[in-house]
Motif scaffolding. Structure first.
Motif, mmCIF file in Angstrom:
data_model
loop_
_atom_site.group_PDB
_atom_site.id
_atom_site.type_symbol
_atom_site.label_atom_id
_atom_site.label_comp_id
_atom_site.label_asym_id
_atom_site.label_seq_id
_atom_site.Cartn_x
_atom_site.Cartn_y
_atom_site.Cartn_z
ATOM 1 N N PHE A 8 0.867 -1.181 0.000
ATOM 2 C CA PHE A 8 0.000 0.000 0.000
ATOM 3 C C PHE A 8 0.905 1.233 0.000
ATOM 4 O O PHE A 8 1.845 1.316 0.791
ATOM 5 N N VAL A 9 0.589 2.205 -0.868
ATOM 6 C CA VAL A 9 1.457 3.369 -1.036
ATOM 7 C C VAL A 9 0.676 4.671 -0.911
ATOM 8 O O VAL A 9 -0.366 4.844 -1.547
ATOM 9 N N CYS A 10 1.215 5.581 -0.086
ATOM 10 C CA CYS A 10 0.708 6.951 -0.042
ATOM 11 C C CYS A 10 1.906 7.897 -0.099
ATOM 12 O O CYS A 10 3.019 7.470 -0.406
ATOM 13 N N LEU A 11 1.705 9.137 0.213
ATOM 14 C CA LEU A 11 2.777 10.112 0.053
ATOM 15 C C LEU A 11 3.874 9.976 1.102
ATOM 16 O O LEU A 11 5.048 9.862 0.785
ATOM 17 N N GLY A 12 3.507 9.971 2.383
ATOM 18 C CA GLY A 12 4.517 9.967 3.442
ATOM 19 C C GLY A 12 4.582 8.709 4.276
ATOM 20 O O GLY A 12 5.460 8.571 5.123
ATOM 21 N N ASN A 13 3.637 7.796 4.088
ATOM 22 C CA ASN A 13 3.570 6.539 4.838
ATOM 23 C C ASN A 13 3.333 6.753 6.331
ATOM 24 O O ASN A 13 3.847 6.027 7.167
ATOM 25 N N ILE A 14 2.500 7.756 6.655
ATOM 26 C CA ILE A 14 2.163 7.957 8.065
ATOM 27 C C ILE A 14 0.654 8.047 8.309
ATOM 28 O O ILE A 14 0.222 8.001 9.458
ATOM 29 N N GLY A 45 7.601 9.808 -0.552
ATOM 30 C CA GLY A 45 8.566 10.758 -0.011
ATOM 31 C C GLY A 45 9.379 10.175 1.125
ATOM 32 O O GLY A 45 9.041 9.133 1.675
ATOM 33 N N ARG A 46 10.447 10.865 1.489
ATOM 34 C CA ARG A 46 11.320 10.366 2.555
ATOM 35 C C ARG A 46 11.256 11.184 3.841
ATOM 36 O O ARG A 46 11.993 10.933 4.777
ATOM 37 N N TRP A 47 10.328 12.130 3.932
ATOM 38 C CA TRP A 47 10.260 13.025 5.080
ATOM 39 C C TRP A 47 10.067 12.289 6.397
ATOM 40 O O TRP A 47 10.559 12.733 7.418
ATOM 41 N N ALA A 73 7.601 4.252 9.069
ATOM 42 C CA ALA A 73 7.541 4.706 7.683
ATOM 43 C C ALA A 73 8.828 4.352 6.944
ATOM 44 O O ALA A 73 9.920 4.393 7.505
ATOM 45 N N ARG A 74 8.637 3.996 5.697
ATOM 46 C CA ARG A 74 9.772 3.792 4.808
ATOM 47 C C ARG A 74 9.387 4.299 3.435
ATOM 48 O O ARG A 74 8.216 4.522 3.137
ATOM 49 N N GLN A 75 10.391 4.503 2.595
ATOM 50 C CA GLN A 75 10.178 5.026 1.256
ATOM 51 C C GLN A 75 10.204 3.894 0.241
ATOM 52 O O GLN A 75 10.934 2.914 0.409
ATOM 53 N N LEU A 76 9.424 4.060 -0.823
ATOM 54 C CA LEU A 76 9.399 3.094 -1.916
ATOM 55 C C LEU A 76 10.813 2.899 -2.448
ATOM 56 O O LEU A 76 11.522 3.863 -2.709
ATOM 57 N N GLU A 77 11.210 1.629 -2.581
ATOM 58 C CA GLU A 77 12.552 1.280 -3.054
ATOM 59 C C GLU A 77 12.449 0.473 -4.341
ATOM 60 O O GLU A 77 11.451 -0.211 -4.570
ATOM 61 N N PRO A 78 13.500 0.493 -5.162
ATOM 62 C CA PRO A 78 13.480 -0.311 -6.390
ATOM 63 C C PRO A 78 13.182 -1.793 -6.130
ATOM 64 O O PRO A 78 12.470 -2.426 -6.910
ATOM 65 N N SER A 79 13.668 -2.336 -5.023
ATOM 66 C CA SER A 79 13.444 -3.755 -4.734
ATOM 67 C C SER A 79 11.975 -4.082 -4.462
ATOM 68 O O SER A 79 11.558 -5.229 -4.582
ATOM 69 N N ASP A 80 11.180 -3.075 -4.105
ATOM 70 C CA ASP A 80 9.752 -3.312 -3.854
ATOM 71 C C ASP A 80 9.036 -3.820 -5.108
ATOM 72 O O ASP A 80 8.059 -4.559 -5.007
ATOM 73 N N PHE A 81 9.530 -3.436 -6.277
ATOM 74 C CA PHE A 81 8.903 -3.874 -7.518
ATOM 75 C C PHE A 81 9.158 -5.357 -7.795
ATOM 76 O O PHE A 81 8.469 -5.966 -8.603
ATOM 77 N N ASP A 82 10.148 -5.928 -7.120
ATOM 78 C CA ASP A 82 10.412 -7.365 -7.212
ATOM 79 C C ASP A 82 9.743 -8.137 -6.076
ATOM 80 O O ASP A 82 9.310 -9.261 -6.259
ATOM 81 N N ARG A 83 9.674 -7.532 -4.904
ATOM 82 C CA ARG A 83 9.163 -8.216 -3.711
ATOM 83 C C ARG A 83 7.644 -8.293 -3.644
ATOM 84 O O ARG A 83 7.090 -9.176 -2.991
ATOM 85 N N PHE A 84 6.951 -7.337 -4.274
ATOM 86 C CA PHE A 84 5.491 -7.275 -4.179
ATOM 87 C C PHE A 84 4.866 -7.540 -5.539
ATOM 88 O O PHE A 84 5.304 -7.011 -6.549
ATOM 89 N N SER A 85 3.807 -8.352 -5.542
ATOM 90 C CA SER A 85 3.137 -8.641 -6.811
ATOM 91 C C SER A 85 2.019 -7.647 -7.103
ATOM 92 O O SER A 85 1.601 -7.496 -8.244
ATOM 93 N N LEU A 86 1.555 -6.938 -6.058
ATOM 94 C CA LEU A 86 0.461 -5.988 -6.217
ATOM 95 C C LEU A 86 0.812 -4.715 -5.441
ATOM 96 O O LEU A 86 0.993 -4.756 -4.227
#
Length: 159
Positions: A8-14, A45-47, A73-86
């Motif tokens: 699940f993704v939003c702007l700041g993850n809070i 974002g990484r705030w 909170a954490r920021q979207l990482e390139p590896s997330d595109f491999d680890r998550f199918s949705l």
């Protein structure tokens, strides 16, 4: 059922995405599907990286019997595109941000959360600058959509 990790993704993850994660984990675990449908949440974002959810998100979740206080909170990482199918975006801006960061050959499905879960092209509004009632309204919206998402993902595959 095969394992289908969900992000699940939003702007700041809070605010929105940790609420969605907490709700979905609770529903999936309650249905005995937590192992097959693991979930996590991130921000674009990484705030807020390393910070707990907004206190109003924590309080809203707690009023509904969920404990998200230990989420960080954490920021979207390139590896997330491999680890998550949705990968599910809370609003159209988040969706555009995810797609802009996605590698050309990702196996992850990237969708608007509400459109994928409910078939309705709605954004989950960001309650950050609003009053406490906005967090409750977002919780109700997320809960309903998470129920729909769980039903959709737990349906037997049709041939």
């Amino acid at each position: 059922m095969t394992t289908r990790p969900i992000l699940f993704v939003c702007l700041g993850n809070i605010c929105r995405s940790p609420l969605a994660e907490g709700i979905f984990k609770s529903l999936a675990d309650g249905a005995g599907l937590g192992e097959q449908l693991p979930s996590d949440s991130v921000g674009l974002g990484r705030w807020h990286v390393g910070h707990p959810p907004d206190p109003r998100s924590i309080a809203t979740a707690a009023r509904h019997g969920l404990d998200i206080a230990d989420f960080r909170a954490r920021q979207l990482e390139p590896s997330d595109f491999d680890r998550f199918s949705l990968i599910l975006a809370m609003d159209h801006d988040n969706l555009a941000g995810i797609r802009a960061r996605a590698p050309a050959r990702t196996g992850a499905e990237i969708h608007s959360f509400m459109a994928f879960a409910t078939g309705r092209a709605l954004d989950v509004p960001d309650p950050y600058y609003g009053p406490d009632q906005d967090f409750e309204a977002v919780y109700k919206m997320l809960f309903s959509a998470c129920q729909s998402l769980l039903e959709k993902l737990s349906e037997p595959t049709r041939s």
